[in-house]
Design a protein around this motif. Structure first.
Motif, PDB file in Angstrom:
ATOM      1  N   SER A   1     -15.955   9.208 -13.153  1.00  0.00           N
ATOM      2  CA  SER A   1     -17.093   8.367 -13.541  1.00  0.00           C
ATOM      3  C   SER A   1     -18.060   9.230 -14.333  1.00  0.00           C
ATOM      4  N   THR A   2     -18.450   8.752 -15.495  1.00  0.00           N
ATOM      5  CA  THR A   2     -19.306   9.575 -16.344  1.00  0.00           C
ATOM      6  C   THR A   2     -20.783   9.205 -16.231  1.00  0.00           C
ATOM      7  N   SER A   3     -21.088   7.951 -15.957  1.00  0.00           N
ATOM      8  CA  SER A   3     -22.497   7.574 -15.904  1.00  0.00           C
ATOM      9  C   SER A   3     -22.910   7.010 -14.552  1.00  0.00           C
ATOM     10  N   ASP A   4     -21.966   6.561 -13.752  1.00  0.00           N
ATOM     11  CA  ASP A   4     -22.296   5.990 -12.450  1.00  0.00           C
ATOM     12  C   ASP A   4     -22.218   7.070 -11.373  1.00  0.00           C
ATOM     13  N   THR A   5     -23.178   7.013 -10.437  1.00  0.00           N
ATOM     14  CA  THR A   5     -23.240   7.990  -9.357  1.00  0.00           C
ATOM     15  C   THR A   5     -23.255   7.271  -8.019  1.00  0.00           C
ATOM     16  N   LEU A   6     -23.104   8.021  -6.942  1.00  0.00           N
ATOM     17  CA  LEU A   6     -23.205   7.434  -5.614  1.00  0.00           C
ATOM     18  C   LEU A   6     -24.572   6.784  -5.434  1.00  0.00           C
ATOM     19  N   GLU A   7     -25.603   7.409  -5.939  1.00  0.00           N
ATOM     20  CA  GLU A   7     -26.947   6.839  -5.841  1.00  0.00           C
ATOM     21  C   GLU A   7     -27.020   5.490  -6.564  1.00  0.00           C
ATOM     22  N   ASP A   8     -26.352   5.355  -7.699  1.00  0.00           N
ATOM     23  CA  ASP A   8     -26.311   4.080  -8.427  1.00  0.00           C
ATOM     24  C   ASP A   8     -25.657   3.002  -7.569  1.00  0.00           C
TER      25      ASP A   8
ATOM     26  N   LEU B   1       0.833  -1.198   0.000  1.00  0.00           N
ATOM     27  CA  LEU B   1       0.000   0.000   0.000  1.00  0.00           C
ATOM     28  C   LEU B   1       0.871   1.254   0.000  1.00  0.00           C
ATOM     29  N   GLY B   2       1.966   1.216   0.721  1.00  0.00           N
ATOM     30  CA  GLY B   2       2.880   2.343   0.770  1.00  0.00           C
ATOM     31  C   GLY B   2       3.555   2.640  -0.547  1.00  0.00           C
ATOM     32  N   LYS B   3       3.570   1.685  -1.465  1.00  0.00           N
ATOM     33  CA  LYS B   3       4.187   1.875  -2.780  1.00  0.00           C
ATOM     34  C   LYS B   3       3.266   2.571  -3.780  1.00  0.00           C
ATOM     35  N   LEU B   4       1.981   2.658  -3.464  1.00  0.00           N
ATOM     36  CA  LEU B   4       1.027   3.250  -4.398  1.00  0.00           C
ATOM     37  C   LEU B   4       1.229   4.747  -4.499  1.00  0.00           C
ATOM     38  N   LYS B   5       1.072   5.248  -5.699  1.00  0.00           N
ATOM     39  CA  LYS B   5       1.196   6.680  -5.969  1.00  0.00           C
ATOM     40  C   LYS B   5      -0.066   7.152  -6.695  1.00  0.00           C
ATOM     41  N   ALA B   6      -0.588   8.274  -6.248  1.00  0.00           N
ATOM     42  CA  ALA B   6      -1.743   8.869  -6.920  1.00  0.00           C
ATOM     43  C   ALA B   6      -1.258   9.531  -8.199  1.00  0.00           C
ATOM     44  N   ASN B   7      -1.936   9.224  -9.312  1.00  0.00           N
ATOM     45  CA  ASN B   7      -1.475   9.811 -10.570  1.00  0.00           C
ATOM     46  C   ASN B   7      -2.567   9.914 -11.625  1.00  0.00           C
ATOM     47  N   GLY B   8      -3.720  10.353 -11.239  1.00  0.00           N
ATOM     48  CA  GLY B   8      -4.737  10.509 -12.269  1.00  0.00           C
ATOM     49  C   GLY B   8      -6.126  10.562 -11.693  1.00  0.00           C
ATOM     50  N   GLY B   9      -7.093  10.400 -12.553  1.00  0.00           N
ATOM     51  CA  GLY B   9      -8.484  10.463 -12.157  1.00  0.00           C
ATOM     52  C   GLY B   9      -8.923   9.218 -11.412  1.00  0.00           C
ATOM     53  N   THR B  10     -10.034   9.368 -10.724  1.00  0.00           N
ATOM     54  CA  THR B  10     -10.575   8.272  -9.934  1.00  0.00           C
ATOM     55  C   THR B  10     -12.011   7.997 -10.361  1.00  0.00           C
ATOM     56  N   ALA B  11     -12.248   6.839 -10.959  1.00  0.00           N
ATOM     57  CA  ALA B  11     -13.606   6.423 -11.330  1.00  0.00           C
ATOM     58  C   ALA B  11     -14.168   5.581 -10.189  1.00  0.00           C
ATOM     59  N   LEU B  12     -14.329   6.222  -9.052  1.00  0.00           N
ATOM     60  CA  LEU B  12     -14.711   5.534  -7.825  1.00  0.00           C
ATOM     61  C   LEU B  12     -16.029   4.794  -7.950  1.00  0.00           C
TER      62      LEU B  12
ATOM     63  N   GLY C   1      -8.937   9.979  -2.973  1.00  0.00           N
ATOM     64  CA  GLY C   1      -9.906  11.068  -3.037  1.00  0.00           C
ATOM     65  C   GLY C   1     -11.240  10.616  -3.575  1.00  0.00           C
ATOM     66  N   GLY C   2     -12.070  11.554  -3.881  1.00  0.00           N
ATOM     67  CA  GLY C   2     -13.399  11.272  -4.373  1.00  0.00           C
ATOM     68  C   GLY C   2     -13.417  10.944  -5.852  1.00  0.00           C
ATOM     69  N   ASP C   3     -14.602  10.609  -6.325  1.00  0.00           N
ATOM     70  CA  ASP C   3     -14.782  10.288  -7.734  1.00  0.00           C
ATOM     71  C   ASP C   3     -14.551  11.529  -8.573  1.00  0.00           C
ATOM     72  N   THR C   4     -13.720  11.382  -9.589  1.00  0.00           N
ATOM     73  CA  THR C   4     -13.441  12.521 -10.460  1.00  0.00           C
ATOM     74  C   THR C   4     -13.714  12.241 -11.932  1.00  0.00           C
TER      75      THR C   4
ATOM     76  N   HIS D   1     -18.529  -2.123 -10.595  1.00  0.00           N
ATOM     77  CA  HIS D   1     -17.839  -3.293 -11.154  1.00  0.00           C
ATOM     78  C   HIS D   1     -17.510  -4.305 -10.052  1.00  0.00           C
ATOM     79  N   ALA D   2     -17.043  -3.839  -8.914  1.00  0.00           N
ATOM     80  CA  ALA D   2     -16.707  -4.740  -7.807  1.00  0.00           C
ATOM     81  C   ALA D   2     -17.945  -5.479  -7.301  1.00  0.00           C
ATOM     82  N   ILE D   3     -19.050  -4.773  -7.167  1.00  0.00           N
ATOM     83  CA  ILE D   3     -20.299  -5.402  -6.722  1.00  0.00           C
ATOM     84  C   ILE D   3     -20.746  -6.454  -7.729  1.00  0.00           C
ATOM     85  N   ASP D   4     -20.725  -6.118  -9.005  1.00  0.00           N
ATOM     86  CA  ASP D   4     -21.113  -7.074 -10.048  1.00  0.00           C
ATOM     87  C   ASP D   4     -20.201  -8.297 -10.036  1.00  0.00           C
TER      88      ASP D   4
END
Length: 75
Positions: free
Chosen positions: A58-65, A13-24, A53-56, A30-33
């Motif tokens: 995702s184009t069609s999926d929302t927290l409500e989804d 986990l310590g090796k991970l680097k943030a480097n882009g958008g997040t399709a949270l 961070g938060g979702d930055t 996908h994980a649920i499916d």
């Protein structure tokens, strides 16, 4: 055993680097499916979410989804 897994998890986990958008929300859908399609009733199924961070992007999926997807599986 957990005594071996936890330190390795912390190291990796310590090796991970943030480097882009997040399709949270898309990732959670996908994980649920994936869990539902590979159901093994002998084991508890969980999703571990790690994000910088938060979702930055995702184009069609929302927290409500995501909430609706979870609730649909609880009936």
């Amino acid at each position: 055993s957990a005594n071996q897994v936890v330190p390795r998890f912390e190291t990796e986990l310590g090796k991970l680097k943030a480097n882009g958008g997040t399709a949270l929300y898309t990732a959670l859908i996908h994980a649920i499916d994936t869990l539902r399609s590979n159901s093994n009733t002998d084991r508890q199924q969980i999703i571990v979410l790690i994000s910088d961070g938060g979702d930055t992007v995702s184009t069609s999926d929302t927290l409500e989804d995501v909430i609706n997807k979870i609730q649909a599986g609880q009936s």
